[in-house]
Design an enzyme around this catalytic site. Structure first.
Site, mmCIF file in Angstrom:
data_model
loop_
_atom_site.group_PDB
_atom_site.id
_atom_site.type_symbol
_atom_site.label_atom_id
_atom_site.label_comp_id
_atom_site.label_asym_id
_atom_site.label_seq_id
_atom_site.Cartn_x
_atom_site.Cartn_y
_atom_site.Cartn_z
ATOM 1 N N THR A 60 0.834 -1.212 0.000
ATOM 2 C CA THR A 60 0.000 0.000 0.000
ATOM 3 C C THR A 60 0.862 1.253 0.000
ATOM 4 O OG1 THR A 60 -1.691 -1.226 1.188
ATOM 5 C CG2 THR A 60 -1.905 1.163 1.172
ATOM 6 N N LYS A 89 6.035 10.901 21.393
ATOM 7 C CA LYS A 89 6.163 11.937 22.436
ATOM 8 C C LYS A 89 4.807 12.287 23.040
ATOM 9 C CE LYS A 89 9.760 14.114 19.635
ATOM 10 N NZ LYS A 89 10.032 15.313 18.830
ATOM 11 N N ARG A 111 -2.419 5.391 7.241
ATOM 12 C CA ARG A 111 -2.730 4.052 7.751
ATOM 13 C C ARG A 111 -2.671 4.171 9.271
ATOM 14 N NH1 ARG A 111 -0.889 -1.671 5.612
ATOM 15 N NH2 ARG A 111 -2.603 -1.075 4.266
HETATM 16 N N1 ASP Z 1 -2.521 -5.688 2.856
HETATM 17 C C1 ASP Z 1 -3.888 -5.802 3.307
HETATM 18 C C2 ASP Z 1 -4.174 -4.826 4.410
HETATM 19 O O1 ASP Z 1 -3.389 -3.955 4.651
HETATM 20 C C3 ASP Z 1 -4.239 -7.185 3.681
HETATM 21 C C4 ASP Z 1 -3.578 -7.740 4.901
HETATM 22 O O2 ASP Z 1 -2.731 -7.113 5.521
HETATM 23 O O3 ASP Z 1 -3.938 -8.863 5.254
HETATM 24 O O4 ASP Z 1 -5.204 -4.912 5.053
#
Ligand code: ASP
Length: 280
Positions: A60, A89, A111
């Protein structure tokens, strides 16, 4: 997409069938051709994108970086942001996002390590937040990619039988894909998982609210001859207690399943595959 301009990409439910078919897919095809023919574009040459990754990622993060760069954008990126950013921190996510806004970035790809983290970020952001996975919540950009891949193959998304297989409880990709494919007509889902890893109630409620056909089962073998799409996923080990014992029988694409699989069906996996279920 609804008439309003996209501000954030947070969850699959925000997209609709019409927008996917009439705007998104043609635009993806156009950009795909553009990159294949020219390699790069200057569409985002005046933009700067910040990538903020609090949880591990290979595909990703690298593909977002690659996409931004191929479109001419500049990027600033941090992986493992829980340790390498001011989070360690004690800075709150909201404050981090406020600072990124003040530095005049044009978008943030995040993320988060918290379910709902992307929404939290969007609540304080004037620039678009793109959810690249929020813990066990959602992964809408993966789902957009998945529906495009399925559409490219079958030239339709209506009237398909889809087996979502593996750790459906903790896997965010199957959750986002269920919401997105659920927008199409005559879709049927086989939810294939060991009992402790079945799809959570919010998705089942969504299916019921919209009369979306679905069946829960523990065995891929029992549905393999009927499905058009097998979407395998790994055991989300990082969300389990240490040393949890797990049995992957039933969610494995073994020789028995391959022998009866509908020959016109396709197999997808968001990766990584792993030895938790040993599914692929
Ligand atoms: N790469 C995907 C995610 O980030 C699937 C996984 O990690 O299983 O959710």
């Amino acid at each position: 997409m609804p008439s309003k301009k996209i501000q954030h990409i947070l969850e699959s439910q925000q997209f609709n069938r019409h927008w996917l078919l009439t705007q998104f897919f043609p635009e993806v095809a156009r950009m795909k051709r553009l990159v294949e023919v020219k390699g790069v574009s200057s569409a985002l040459s005046d933009k700067t994108v910040c990538l903020l990754f609090y949880e591990p990622s290979t595909r990703t993060r690298i593909s977002f970086e690659q996409a931004a760069q191929k479109l001419g954008a500049k990027i600033a990126s941090t992986e493992n942001a829980s340790e390498f950013s001011s989070a360690i921190k004690g800075e709150s996510l909201a404050d981090t996002i406020r600072v990124i806004n003040s530095l005049k970035f044009d978008a943030v790809v995040i993320r988060s390590d918290m379910e709902g983290g992307a929404v939290e970020a969007a609540n304080v952001s004037q620039i678009p937040i793109i959810n690249a996975g929020d813990a066990a919540g959602q992964h809408p950009t993966q789902a957009l990619l998945d529906v495009y891949t399925i559409f490219e193959h079958f030239k339709r998304l209506d009237n398909l039988k889809v087996a979502l297989v593996g750790d459906l409880k903790n896997g965010r990709t199957t959750r986002s894909l269920a919401y997105l494919l659920g927008k199409f007509k005559k879709i049927h889902f086989d939810l294939v998982a060991p009992a402790a890893f079945q799809m959570k109630q919010d998705i089942l409620d969504y299916f019921d609210r919209h009369n979306i056909s679905h069946k829960r089962t523990k065995s891929l073998e029992s549905v393999a001859d009927q499905v058009d799409v097998v979407y395998l996923t790994r055991l989300q080990k990082e969300r389990l207690k240490k040393n949890s014992k797990v049995n992957g029988n039933g969610v494995r694409l073994n020789d028995k399943v391959m022998a009866i699989l509908n020959k016109k069906s396709i197999i997808l996996h968001p990766l990584p595959r792993s030895d938790g279920f040993n599914e692929l």
